[in-house]
Motif scaffolding. Sequence first.
Motif, PDB file in Angstrom:
ATOM      1  N   THR A 148      45.264 -25.627  97.210  1.00 32.63           N
ATOM      2  CA  THR A 148      45.198 -26.024  95.800  1.00 32.63           C
ATOM      3  C   THR A 148      45.419 -27.535  95.632  1.00 32.63           C
ATOM      4  O   THR A 148      44.754 -28.184  94.824  1.00 32.63           O
ATOM      5  CB  THR A 148      46.265 -25.249  94.997  1.00 32.63           C
ATOM      6  OG1 THR A 148      46.091 -23.855  95.274  1.00 32.63           O
ATOM      7  CG2 THR A 148      46.121 -25.487  93.507  1.00 32.63           C
ATOM      8  N   THR A 163      41.832 -24.096  83.618  1.00 37.56           N
ATOM      9  CA  THR A 163      40.740 -23.168  83.946  1.00 37.56           C
ATOM     10  C   THR A 163      39.718 -23.848  84.873  1.00 37.56           C
ATOM     11  O   THR A 163      39.225 -23.231  85.823  1.00 37.56           O
ATOM     12  CB  THR A 163      40.056 -22.670  82.651  1.00 37.56           C
ATOM     13  OG1 THR A 163      41.053 -22.045  81.849  1.00 37.56           O
ATOM     14  CG2 THR A 163      38.946 -21.677  82.950  1.00 37.56           C
ATOM     15  N   GLN A 166      41.235 -23.782  88.273  1.00 38.05           N
ATOM     16  CA  GLN A 166      41.153 -22.436  88.867  1.00 38.05           C
ATOM     17  C   GLN A 166      39.729 -22.150  89.350  1.00 38.05           C
ATOM     18  O   GLN A 166      39.525 -21.641  90.456  1.00 38.05           O
ATOM     19  CB  GLN A 166      41.590 -21.376  87.852  1.00 38.05           C
ATOM     20  CG  GLN A 166      41.537 -19.970  88.447  1.00 38.05           C
ATOM     21  CD  GLN A 166      42.021 -18.893  87.487  1.00 38.05           C
ATOM     22  OE1 GLN A 166      42.772 -19.185  86.560  1.00 38.05           O
ATOM     23  NE2 GLN A 166      41.602 -17.668  87.726  1.00 38.05           N
ATOM     24  N   ARG A 167      38.741 -22.492  88.521  1.00 41.48           N
ATOM     25  CA  ARG A 167      37.334 -22.269  88.902  1.00 41.48           C
ATOM     26  C   ARG A 167      36.990 -23.019  90.185  1.00 41.48           C
ATOM     27  O   ARG A 167      36.285 -22.508  91.051  1.00 41.48           O
ATOM     28  CB  ARG A 167      36.394 -22.767  87.786  1.00 41.48           C
ATOM     29  CG  ARG A 167      36.484 -21.970  86.529  1.00 41.48           C
ATOM     30  CD  ARG A 167      35.197 -21.168  86.267  1.00 41.48           C
ATOM     31  NE  ARG A 167      35.460 -20.164  85.232  1.00 41.48           N
ATOM     32  CZ  ARG A 167      35.448 -20.422  83.912  1.00 41.48           C
ATOM     33  NH1 ARG A 167      35.143 -21.633  83.464  1.00 41.48           N
ATOM     34  NH2 ARG A 167      35.707 -19.460  83.056  1.00 41.48           N
ATOM     35  N   CYS A 169      39.079 -23.929  92.567  1.00 40.81           N
ATOM     36  CA  CYS A 169      39.745 -23.250  93.695  1.00 40.81           C
ATOM     37  C   CYS A 169      38.982 -21.990  94.083  1.00 40.81           C
ATOM     38  O   CYS A 169      38.844 -21.673  95.269  1.00 40.81           O
ATOM     39  CB  CYS A 169      41.191 -22.900  93.338  1.00 40.81           C
ATOM     40  SG  CYS A 169      42.277 -24.343  93.274  1.00 40.81           S
ATOM     41  N   GLU A 170      38.482 -21.284  93.088  1.00 39.20           N
ATOM     42  CA  GLU A 170      37.695 -20.078  93.361  1.00 39.20           C
ATOM     43  C   GLU A 170      36.380 -20.433  94.058  1.00 39.20           C
ATOM     44  O   GLU A 170      35.952 -19.757  94.998  1.00 39.20           O
ATOM     45  CB  GLU A 170      37.414 -19.320  92.052  1.00 39.20           C
ATOM     46  CG  GLU A 170      38.655 -18.635  91.493  1.00 39.20           C
ATOM     47  CD  GLU A 170      38.433 -17.967  90.137  1.00 39.20           C
ATOM     48  OE1 GLU A 170      39.116 -16.975  89.858  1.00 39.20           O
ATOM     49  OE2 GLU A 170      37.576 -18.453  89.361  1.00 39.20           O
ATOM     50  N   THR A 176      37.925 -14.618  93.953  1.00 40.37           N
ATOM     51  CA  THR A 176      38.465 -14.743  92.606  1.00 40.37           C
ATOM     52  C   THR A 176      39.985 -14.805  92.687  1.00 40.37           C
ATOM     53  O   THR A 176      40.593 -14.267  93.611  1.00 40.37           O
ATOM     54  CB  THR A 176      38.049 -13.556  91.709  1.00 40.37           C
ATOM     55  OG1 THR A 176      38.419 -12.349  92.376  1.00 40.37           O
ATOM     56  CG2 THR A 176      36.554 -13.556  91.463  1.00 40.37           C
ATOM     57  N   ILE A 177      40.578 -15.498  91.716  1.00 36.16           N
ATOM     58  CA  ILE A 177      42.024 -15.729  91.735  1.00 36.16           C
ATOM     59  C   ILE A 177      42.591 -15.174  90.434  1.00 36.16           C
ATOM     60  O   ILE A 177      42.004 -15.364  89.366  1.00 36.16           O
ATOM     61  CB  ILE A 177      42.303 -17.253  91.849  1.00 36.16           C
ATOM     62  CG1 ILE A 177      41.789 -17.799  93.187  1.00 36.16           C
ATOM     63  CG2 ILE A 177      43.787 -17.552  91.681  1.00 36.16           C
ATOM     64  CD1 ILE A 177      41.785 -19.313  93.277  1.00 36.16           C
ATOM     65  N   LYS A 179      44.641 -15.154  87.216  1.00 39.58           N
ATOM     66  CA  LYS A 179      45.034 -16.284  86.376  1.00 39.58           C
ATOM     67  C   LYS A 179      46.552 -16.449  86.302  1.00 39.58           C
ATOM     68  O   LYS A 179      47.075 -17.563  86.468  1.00 39.58           O
ATOM     69  CB  LYS A 179      44.464 -16.103  84.963  1.00 39.58           C
ATOM     70  CG  LYS A 179      44.794 -17.244  84.011  1.00 39.58           C
ATOM     71  CD  LYS A 179      44.114 -17.056  82.666  1.00 39.58           C
ATOM     72  CE  LYS A 179      44.743 -17.963  81.617  1.00 39.58           C
ATOM     73  NZ  LYS A 179      44.042 -17.873  80.322  1.00 39.58           N
ATOM     74  N   PHE A 182      47.948 -17.743  89.498  1.00 39.33           N
ATOM     75  CA  PHE A 182      47.527 -19.129  89.698  1.00 39.33           C
ATOM     76  C   PHE A 182      48.403 -20.081  88.882  1.00 39.33           C
ATOM     77  O   PHE A 182      48.861 -21.109  89.378  1.00 39.33           O
ATOM     78  CB  PHE A 182      46.054 -19.278  89.310  1.00 39.33           C
ATOM     79  CG  PHE A 182      45.503 -20.656  89.580  1.00 39.33           C
ATOM     80  CD1 PHE A 182      45.267 -21.093  90.878  1.00 39.33           C
ATOM     81  CD2 PHE A 182      45.220 -21.519  88.532  1.00 39.33           C
ATOM     82  CE1 PHE A 182      44.768 -22.361  91.123  1.00 39.33           C
ATOM     83  CE2 PHE A 182      44.718 -22.790  88.772  1.00 39.33           C
ATOM     84  CZ  PHE A 182      44.490 -23.211  90.067  1.00 39.33           C
ATOM     85  N   ARG A 183      48.671 -19.706  87.629  1.00 38.54           N
ATOM     86  CA  ARG A 183      49.498 -20.566  86.761  1.00 38.54           C
ATOM     87  C   ARG A 183      50.926 -20.675  87.300  1.00 38.54           C
ATOM     88  O   ARG A 183      51.535 -21.743  87.288  1.00 38.54           O
ATOM     89  CB  ARG A 183      49.514 -20.018  85.330  1.00 38.54           C
ATOM     90  CG  ARG A 183      48.138 -19.979  84.650  1.00 38.54           C
ATOM     91  CD  ARG A 183      47.651 -21.358  84.276  1.00 38.54           C
ATOM     92  NE  ARG A 183      46.243 -21.374  83.938  1.00 38.54           N
ATOM     93  CZ  ARG A 183      45.753 -21.483  82.678  1.00 38.54           C
ATOM     94  NH1 ARG A 183      46.565 -21.591  81.650  1.00 38.54           N
ATOM     95  NH2 ARG A 183      44.446 -21.509  82.477  1.00 38.54           N
TER      96      ARG A 183
END
Lengths: 214, 214
Positions: A148, A163, A166-167, A169-170, A176-177, A179, A182-183
């Motif tokens: 990350t 977001t 996250q996208r 990283c995905e 898929t991660i 949410k 991830f936060r």
Amino acid sequence: MPYTYEHPHPAVTVDVAVFTVSDGRLAVVLIRRAEWPHAGKWAIPGGFVGIDESLKRAAWRELREETGIKAGVLEQLGAFGRPDRDPRERVITVVYISLAAADRLRLEAGSDASDARLFYIDDLPELAFDHSRILEHAIERLRDRIDTEAVARQLMPARFTLTDLQRACEAVSGDTIDKRNFRKKLKTLDLVEPTGGETQSGAHRPAKLYRVKS
Amino acid sequence: MPYTYEHPHPAVTVDVAVFTVSDGRLAVVLIRRAEWPHAGKWAIPGGFVGIDESLKRAAWRELREETGIKAGVLEQLGAFGRPDRDPRERVITVVYISLAAADRLRLEAGSDASDARLFYIDDLPELAFDHSRILEHAIERLRDRIDTEAVARQLMPARFTLTDLQRACEAVSGDTIDKRNFRKKLKTLDLVEPTGGETQSGAHRPAKLYRVKS
């Protein structure tokens, strides 16, 4: 047997796979070859190593000449040297990986390249030489090693939503991660901070903009 | 610019760092150079790549010629190419790592090597070329990547005690390992089985001998 310089020498090239995330998808910079062999085909940018030039310096120079990109960190992937990989002569290539934020990429084809463009890795054209195989290895290495923090520091624009991060990283991991997880992880990493009051414009529901902590 | 074969070419070599565990310590195979440059110094075994030979094949051949070792799995570490690393000419070397069980190593020096021996990595002699730096990278990669299964399958003799296996894992990782956790992990991995009644002879308190499950 005393050393002689007479045995035939291979040529040595460097190639650089520059990855970025564009529209939430993992992408790589390719150039269109202007010269034989494989003229007109797309390829990973690269070229011959100068006889007094370090491998990394050659990688940086070739990437700059063919795409206009001034690379940041260059990580070596390894050497590829199948005897028949180039029709010109025996060519051994040393491949590097680099990461770049899409908003900082200003592609400008030059030298042996007639064009330089971004391609999504799930929608690649036919590639010159053994570059498809090399790119497979490069993507595998990228997915193996990147975390990350590297995504946030090397692939994101100056300001981004959580977001977006996250996208990215995905896209890089190919998975898929969740949410919430991830936060939570982002908080633990203490990696990003709000830019202060700014929100993404044009969004249906405005999201806060963040930047990487320095 | 049309392609010409006229630009000066570097020489390309391969070098192979063969690691083993001997007396519970991590060790590497080195050869004593018979020829200029660095004649008399110890070095990682290796040599020039044939013009029609793959890199891996050259690594296998050079290791065999200089040490008598028939390598198992060869993993590429990467290319090392500083312009001044060899006084003969520009030489770029591609380095491989291999693992071997100490009881299967029958070292026999040949070709450009006047001697071939095991050295503990914490007690290395002065090395030729940039081989100290290369070996540092090789050890780092080894510690980064190796796991209990690779130690058991590639570094252990046919029969070993669980304490031997733990010592080997400790030698490779450079860390001490908690015995209870290690035994638990071994159960989870389902990696080894008792050879059946045999015990290590000569031990103060005989320990059961194990082998890797096939």
